[in-house]
Design an enzyme around this catalytic site. Sequence first.
Site, PDB file in Angstrom:
ATOM      1  N   LYS A 207      -0.580  -0.510  -6.874  1.00 41.27           N
ATOM      2  CA  LYS A 207      -0.651  -1.971  -6.964  1.00 41.27           C
ATOM      3  C   LYS A 207      -1.266  -2.579  -5.703  1.00 41.27           C
ATOM      4  O   LYS A 207      -2.005  -3.569  -5.780  1.00 41.27           O
ATOM      5  CB  LYS A 207       0.727  -2.565  -7.240  1.00 41.27           C
ATOM      6  CG  LYS A 207       1.297  -2.169  -8.611  1.00 41.27           C
ATOM      7  CD  LYS A 207       0.382  -2.637  -9.742  1.00 41.27           C
ATOM      8  CE  LYS A 207       0.989  -2.421 -11.106  1.00 41.27           C
ATOM      9  NZ  LYS A 207       0.204  -3.047 -12.157  1.00 41.27           N
TER      10      LYS A 207
ATOM     11  N   SER B 270      10.569  -4.202 -18.778  1.00 40.87           N
ATOM     12  CA  SER B 270       9.492  -3.483 -19.446  1.00 40.87           C
ATOM     13  C   SER B 270      10.083  -2.494 -20.428  1.00 40.87           C
ATOM     14  O   SER B 270      11.259  -2.151 -20.349  1.00 40.87           O
ATOM     15  CB  SER B 270       8.673  -2.687 -18.420  1.00 40.87           C
ATOM     16  OG  SER B 270       8.088  -3.529 -17.476  1.00 40.87           O
TER      17      SER B 270
ATOM     18  N   TYR C  85       3.829   3.718  -7.451  1.00 41.21           N
ATOM     19  CA  TYR C  85       3.589   2.437  -8.111  1.00 41.21           C
ATOM     20  C   TYR C  85       3.099   1.398  -7.098  1.00 41.21           C
ATOM     21  O   TYR C  85       2.069   0.740  -7.320  1.00 41.21           O
ATOM     22  CB  TYR C  85       4.877   1.968  -8.792  1.00 41.21           C
ATOM     23  CG  TYR C  85       4.752   0.663  -9.530  1.00 41.21           C
ATOM     24  CD1 TYR C  85       4.091   0.593 -10.750  1.00 41.21           C
ATOM     25  CD2 TYR C  85       5.315  -0.507  -9.023  1.00 41.21           C
ATOM     26  CE1 TYR C  85       3.985  -0.601 -11.444  1.00 41.21           C
ATOM     27  CE2 TYR C  85       5.207  -1.710  -9.716  1.00 41.21           C
ATOM     28  CZ  TYR C  85       4.549  -1.748 -10.911  1.00 41.21           C
ATOM     29  OH  TYR C  85       4.445  -2.939 -11.592  1.00 41.21           O
TER      30      TYR C  85
END
Length: 154
Positions: free
Chosen positions: A107, A138, A103
């Site tokens: 990013k 989320s 991740y």
Amino acid sequence: QTYAPKLMLLDITDISCIRDVAKEILNCYGCVDVLINNASMKVKGAVQSISLELDKKIMDANYFGPITLTKAILPNMISRRTGHIVLINSIQGKIGIPFRAAYAASKHAAVGFFDCLRAEMEEFDISVSTVNPTFICSYHRQPAPGNWEASIWK
């Protein structure tokens, strides 16, 4: 001019269909004034436990998806010499934390791309913004035993 809203379904990990969706949007409306890239996917796990396949899926969703969509819309903005491109990213695009390597890497890559794009688009009067919020809640699917895909956050 006022346009009726149009719902466009798009799987941001399906790079092959992004250009077609962008073309359909441009055919329908003629232009895009503001593009907000806000799709994201993350997974939590130790580097050695996350497959390369999942690393690639995360990179498709968080890096290749937004840049593919941006590149599909960009020529229209350049020809009109106006527009605003926004990347909703993550603080993990600036710092990495344990168990989020794929991740954070995706990013970081997105931040690098959109920082370069910002400099390049200045001459065309196109704004490029990157928003890096801290941790947010989320939607999360509960992990199923033996199913790595169930540990994905979308």
